[in-house]
Scaffold this motif. Structure first.
Motif, PDB file in Angstrom:
ATOM      1  N   GLY A 149     -13.378 -34.729  23.454  1.00  0.00           N
ATOM      2  CA  GLY A 149     -14.392 -34.750  24.501  1.00  0.00           C
ATOM      3  C   GLY A 149     -14.585 -36.135  25.090  1.00  0.00           C
ATOM      4  O   GLY A 149     -14.525 -37.144  24.388  1.00  0.00           O
ATOM      5  N   ASP A 150     -14.801 -36.204  26.401  1.00  0.00           N
ATOM      6  CA  ASP A 150     -15.111 -37.453  27.114  1.00  0.00           C
ATOM      7  C   ASP A 150     -13.944 -38.429  27.195  1.00  0.00           C
ATOM      8  O   ASP A 150     -14.151 -39.595  27.577  1.00  0.00           O
ATOM      9  CB  ASP A 150     -16.308 -38.166  26.456  1.00  0.00           C
ATOM     10  N   THR A 151     -12.743 -37.994  26.885  1.00  0.00           N
ATOM     11  CA  THR A 151     -11.574 -38.855  27.065  1.00  0.00           C
ATOM     12  C   THR A 151     -11.258 -38.969  28.556  1.00  0.00           C
ATOM     13  O   THR A 151     -11.355 -37.992  29.296  1.00  0.00           O
ATOM     14  CB  THR A 151     -10.355 -38.246  26.345  1.00  0.00           C
ATOM     15  N   VAL A 152     -10.844 -40.171  28.966  1.00  0.00           N
ATOM     16  CA  VAL A 152     -10.345 -40.360  30.330  1.00  0.00           C
ATOM     17  C   VAL A 152      -8.883 -40.790  30.244  1.00  0.00           C
ATOM     18  O   VAL A 152      -8.558 -41.769  29.562  1.00  0.00           O
ATOM     19  CB  VAL A 152     -11.152 -41.432  31.092  1.00  0.00           C
ATOM     20  N   ILE A 153      -8.023 -40.059  30.907  1.00  0.00           N
ATOM     21  CA  ILE A 153      -6.611 -40.413  30.981  1.00  0.00           C
ATOM     22  C   ILE A 153      -6.275 -40.566  32.458  1.00  0.00           C
ATOM     23  O   ILE A 153      -6.459 -39.632  33.238  1.00  0.00           O
ATOM     24  CB  ILE A 153      -5.733 -39.331  30.309  1.00  0.00           C
ATOM     25  N   GLU A 154      -5.834 -41.762  32.822  1.00  0.00           N
ATOM     26  CA  GLU A 154      -5.589 -42.045  34.251  1.00  0.00           C
ATOM     27  C   GLU A 154      -4.301 -41.376  34.760  1.00  0.00           C
ATOM     28  O   GLU A 154      -3.703 -40.559  34.073  1.00  0.00           O
ATOM     29  CB  GLU A 154      -5.550 -43.565  34.465  1.00  0.00           C
ATOM     30  N   ASP A 155      -3.874 -41.776  35.954  1.00  0.00           N
ATOM     31  CA  ASP A 155      -2.712 -41.154  36.591  1.00  0.00           C
ATOM     32  C   ASP A 155      -1.403 -41.572  35.917  1.00  0.00           C
ATOM     33  O   ASP A 155      -1.306 -42.651  35.330  1.00  0.00           O
ATOM     34  CB  ASP A 155      -2.623 -41.583  38.059  1.00  0.00           C
ATOM     35  N   GLU A 156      -0.429 -40.726  36.035  1.00  0.00           N
ATOM     36  CA  GLU A 156       0.963 -41.033  35.666  1.00  0.00           C
ATOM     37  C   GLU A 156       1.117 -41.431  34.189  1.00  0.00           C
ATOM     38  O   GLU A 156       1.989 -42.213  33.822  1.00  0.00           O
ATOM     39  CB  GLU A 156       1.520 -42.186  36.534  1.00  0.00           C
ATOM     40  N   VAL A 157       0.268 -40.894  33.352  1.00  0.00           N
ATOM     41  CA  VAL A 157       0.359 -41.174  31.912  1.00  0.00           C
ATOM     42  C   VAL A 157       1.236 -40.117  31.252  1.00  0.00           C
ATOM     43  O   VAL A 157       1.235 -38.941  31.651  1.00  0.00           O
ATOM     44  CB  VAL A 157      -1.046 -41.181  31.275  1.00  0.00           C
ATOM     45  N   PHE A 158       1.994 -40.541  30.240  1.00  0.00           N
ATOM     46  CA  PHE A 158       2.760 -39.609  29.417  1.00  0.00           C
ATOM     47  C   PHE A 158       2.120 -39.558  28.038  1.00  0.00           C
ATOM     48  O   PHE A 158       2.046 -40.574  27.345  1.00  0.00           O
ATOM     49  CB  PHE A 158       4.210 -40.094  29.292  1.00  0.00           C
ATOM     50  N   VAL A 159       1.654 -38.383  27.650  1.00  0.00           N
ATOM     51  CA  VAL A 159       1.148 -38.179  26.289  1.00  0.00           C
ATOM     52  C   VAL A 159       2.110 -37.206  25.610  1.00  0.00           C
ATOM     53  O   VAL A 159       2.295 -36.081  26.075  1.00  0.00           O
ATOM     54  CB  VAL A 159      -0.284 -37.608  26.299  1.00  0.00           C
ATOM     55  N   GLY A 160       2.753 -37.647  24.546  1.00  0.00           N
ATOM     56  CA  GLY A 160       3.730 -36.819  23.844  1.00  0.00           C
ATOM     57  C   GLY A 160       3.091 -35.630  23.150  1.00  0.00           C
ATOM     58  O   GLY A 160       1.928 -35.294  23.387  1.00  0.00           O
ATOM     59  N   ALA A 161       3.846 -35.007  22.268  1.00  0.00           N
ATOM     60  CA  ALA A 161       3.395 -33.804  21.582  1.00  0.00           C
ATOM     61  C   ALA A 161       2.551 -34.152  20.356  1.00  0.00           C
ATOM     62  O   ALA A 161       2.768 -35.173  19.708  1.00  0.00           O
ATOM     63  CB  ALA A 161       4.611 -32.987  21.170  1.00  0.00           C
ATOM     64  N   GLU A 162       1.601 -33.302  20.051  1.00  0.00           N
ATOM     65  CA  GLU A 162       0.788 -33.412  18.830  1.00  0.00           C
ATOM     66  C   GLU A 162       0.077 -34.762  18.696  1.00  0.00           C
ATOM     67  O   GLU A 162      -0.225 -35.216  17.587  1.00  0.00           O
ATOM     68  CB  GLU A 162       1.636 -33.112  17.586  1.00  0.00           C
ATOM     69  N   VAL A 163      -0.206 -35.372  19.816  1.00  0.00           N
ATOM     70  CA  VAL A 163      -1.040 -36.579  19.806  1.00  0.00           C
ATOM     71  C   VAL A 163      -2.480 -36.161  19.527  1.00  0.00           C
ATOM     72  O   VAL A 163      -2.931 -35.108  19.966  1.00  0.00           O
ATOM     73  CB  VAL A 163      -0.939 -37.302  21.165  1.00  0.00           C
ATOM     74  N   CYS A 164      -3.196 -37.000  18.790  1.00  0.00           N
ATOM     75  CA  CYS A 164      -4.563 -36.662  18.417  1.00  0.00           C
ATOM     76  C   CYS A 164      -5.507 -37.783  18.828  1.00  0.00           C
ATOM     77  O   CYS A 164      -5.312 -38.934  18.455  1.00  0.00           O
ATOM     78  CB  CYS A 164      -4.593 -36.460  16.904  1.00  0.00           C
ATOM     79  N   THR A 165      -6.517 -37.450  19.588  1.00  0.00           N
ATOM     80  CA  THR A 165      -7.515 -38.431  20.017  1.00  0.00           C
ATOM     81  C   THR A 165      -8.847 -38.108  19.347  1.00  0.00           C
ATOM     82  O   THR A 165      -9.114 -36.960  19.006  1.00  0.00           O
ATOM     83  CB  THR A 165      -7.684 -38.385  21.545  1.00  0.00           C
ATOM     84  N   MET A 166      -9.677 -39.102  19.158  1.00  0.00           N
ATOM     85  CA  MET A 166     -10.952 -38.927  18.440  1.00  0.00           C
ATOM     86  C   MET A 166     -12.096 -39.524  19.227  1.00  0.00           C
ATOM     87  O   MET A 166     -11.892 -40.476  19.981  1.00  0.00           O
ATOM     88  CB  MET A 166     -10.875 -39.656  17.093  1.00  0.00           C
ATOM     89  N   ASN A 167     -13.308 -39.002  18.992  1.00  0.00           N
ATOM     90  CA  ASN A 167     -14.466 -39.566  19.685  1.00  0.00           C
ATOM     91  C   ASN A 167     -15.663 -39.815  18.771  1.00  0.00           C
ATOM     92  O   ASN A 167     -16.736 -40.182  19.248  1.00  0.00           O
ATOM     93  CB  ASN A 167     -14.878 -38.678  20.871  1.00  0.00           C
ATOM     94  N   ASP A 168     -15.486 -39.612  17.470  1.00  0.00           N
ATOM     95  CA  ASP A 168     -16.638 -39.722  16.576  1.00  0.00           C
ATOM     96  C   ASP A 168     -16.318 -40.663  15.421  1.00  0.00           C
ATOM     97  O   ASP A 168     -15.787 -40.271  14.389  1.00  0.00           O
ATOM     98  CB  ASP A 168     -17.012 -38.327  16.058  1.00  0.00           C
ATOM     99  N   LYS A 169     -16.669 -41.909  15.612  1.00  0.00           N
ATOM    100  CA  LYS A 169     -16.380 -42.961  14.630  1.00  0.00           C
ATOM    101  C   LYS A 169     -16.979 -42.661  13.260  1.00  0.00           C
ATOM    102  O   LYS A 169     -16.464 -43.089  12.235  1.00  0.00           O
ATOM    103  CB  LYS A 169     -16.993 -44.250  15.196  1.00  0.00           C
ATOM    104  N   TYR A 170     -18.072 -41.934  13.239  1.00  0.00           N
ATOM    105  CA  TYR A 170     -18.765 -41.693  11.976  1.00  0.00           C
ATOM    106  C   TYR A 170     -18.510 -40.296  11.408  1.00  0.00           C
ATOM    107  O   TYR A 170     -19.166 -39.892  10.464  1.00  0.00           O
ATOM    108  CB  TYR A 170     -20.258 -41.965  12.145  1.00  0.00           C
ATOM    109  N   MET A 171     -17.536 -39.605  11.997  1.00  0.00           N
ATOM    110  CA  MET A 171     -17.127 -38.304  11.459  1.00  0.00           C
ATOM    111  C   MET A 171     -18.322 -37.408  11.100  1.00  0.00           C
ATOM    112  O   MET A 171     -18.456 -36.944   9.980  1.00  0.00           O
ATOM    113  CB  MET A 171     -16.242 -38.511  10.227  1.00  0.00           C
ATOM    114  N   SER A 172     -19.164 -37.182  12.065  1.00  0.00           N
ATOM    115  CA  SER A 172     -20.315 -36.271  11.952  1.00  0.00           C
ATOM    116  C   SER A 172     -21.438 -36.775  11.058  1.00  0.00           C
ATOM    117  O   SER A 172     -22.431 -36.086  10.870  1.00  0.00           O
ATOM    118  CB  SER A 172     -19.906 -34.883  11.435  1.00  0.00           C
TER     119      SER A 172
END
Lengths: 248, 248, 248
Positions: A149-172
């Protein structure tokens, strides 16, 4: 046919519609669209011209939080899909999202509410985009990647397969802390199976190697590899070419 | 019933067919098959004898490239499925693919065009096989793994869960360069969540540890672990046993 | 409507049922449930009160082993779903599983037979739970994670996205050896894209960093990071905070 079409739906006469579809109130479908079988299009969804929708896909569903969900979303405005978009089989796209012209969303992908997918972007098979994600023009997200959630990915970006992004530094553990997704700059390349930690910024044209665990910001044009990710200093055999090579 | 069956379809009288199915032109279904509910079988698909197909599965769809897709595939010959095959729920399998006898394709898996899945192979839940993949006899691909286009996996290979393979060394920056998938030799074992880089060859009976990032070829019988992957020299507590132990 | 309802099904008059559903023999659905379109509910499934089920979801299917599967499961008792449960779109849940009150199972998730999901747990999008998994109260499993067979996850655990667990130390080379899933203690946090090897125990309130490859048991309250995972000794910039910080 067994297809149900609400009397308030507005479907162009040129549209080809499969069997066993459900087209709800005030749905609008433009010219020359091809809609598969068992497709459900929820109330108010707007589909542009020349759009292909595969079998068993669900468009425009409203979010429905669980009783214990921390982040609850209310009623969303309808899903809007541009022209010449290709949507695969078994896809789920929520209300409150906009998909630009000439995008692709492949089989079994899930796109939640509040996303903006800009022109020409391609969302791979089994990808999940969580809420309020921005995907730039012509950006590619390959199979099975998870965009938090709330990720911003700009133009012309390549994100490969099974990439994982996170947004919660404190893990709930600290629900009061605001969540912060990564920010990926224009032209960056993220290798497959990389992990991008909460709030990390990957600069323009930066390169993240496959399997890297990115815990800190990556400056523009830099290449990082490893766990934790560190700058790549010389030509290696990693298969993730440093910037000069890639741009060469 | 609400099932649509084309008049040119050839369905054996012994077949059990669920509700709300769509069986298109010239589909052929052999003896004693059990087809679930909401199943769509596209034109020309051939299903052998004693095949099980779960609910909401789509068989034999034609590929449909996005406007900005680099690799566009044309019309494919029909999907061919052998005998005693088990296919799960919510699966998508494209035209132009062949599935041998006694294979399994589990729930929510996606198999694209041009694949050859040989006898007795098992494709796990949520796995995606991209185009032109070869999966050898009795090979197992566990849950959520991603097999990139043009990968060859020989017989009797074990691929764990969430393994990620790649075929584009330049991450879309050089579309003119040909793509090259990995090659996995007979009897190799790939641990879960491993990453296999473009064009890498994993030798016969080699072992790749869980979470390893394999950037170079792995010789036959060797065991590699880590990021980047390196040979395992002695008995460790990694839980990824070296070859002598595994074969012992 | 094209919905098929067995005459032996027991559906409360207050239930809202979508188009093209299939409700099989002896299914019981409680008060005020909202069932989407194209939903298949297999024989004997029990759904509590105030349950939401999204479109194209399949509930209570029996397992069906492949011819070459090592672990074959017989006929299961019906699926039982508690009250105030939210189930997403395109979900598959098998017979032989119990889901407690106020749980959530998000879009495109797959839950196999013999699982116990306790009250208030949340199973994310595209997650797969293999057979005989226990998920504790209020535990969260985020998007795309794979929970292998026989894993036990206690209460109040956080499992990030694309986490991968394993239960087969010998990667199918020794089918006679019994499989052993991980055990995750109460209150532990597992970072996204971590790999947890077979039989590993993660202690109470332990923290596993994003992308860590956990090959050994993690003591209660300890934080580990890296590949292979090792204890985190001091405050770092890893973004995976050590225990004192997280609890602070």
């Amino acid at each position: 046919m067994c297809t149900y079409i609400s009397t308030s739906a507005d479907i162009d006469a040129s549209v080809s519609l499969g069997h066993n579809c459900v087209i709800q109130d005030k749905v609008k479908i433009g010219r020359n669209c091809e809609i598969g079988n068992n497709v459900v299009i929820h109330a108010g969804t707007v589909v542009g011209d020349d759009v292909f929708v595969g079998d068993n896909t669900v468009l425009g569903r409203q979010p429905r939080s669980g009783v214990t969900s921390i982040r609850k979303t209310g009623e969303q405005p309808p899903l809007i899909i541009g022209n010449r978009v290709v949507i695969g089989t078994g896809v789920v796209i929520y209300a409150g999202t906009k998909i630009g012209d000439e995008c692709m969303v492949a089989d079994l992908a899930a796109v939640r509410e509040g996303c903006l997918i800009r022109e020409g972007a391609r969302i791979g098979r089994c990808v999940s985009l969580e809420c309020n994600v921005v995907i730039g023009k012509n950006t590619v997200i390959q199979t099975g990647s998870h965009v938090t959630g709330d990720t911003v990915i700009e133009d012309e970006v390549f994100v490969g397969a099974e990439v994982c992004t996170m947004n919660d530094k404190y893990m709930s553990r600290r629900p009061e802390v605001s969540l912060r997704g990564p920010y990926i700059g224009k032209g960056a390349s993220i290798g497959s199976n990389a992990s991008i930690l909460p709030g990390v910024r990957v600069g323009r044209d930066a390169v993240v190697g496959a399997g890297a665990v990115v815990t800190k910001d990556v400056p523009a044009g830099e290449a990082v590899v490893g766990n934790p990710a560190a700058p790549m200093r010389r030509r290696t055999s990693l298969g993730n070419e440093p910037t000069d090579k890639i741009d060469g």
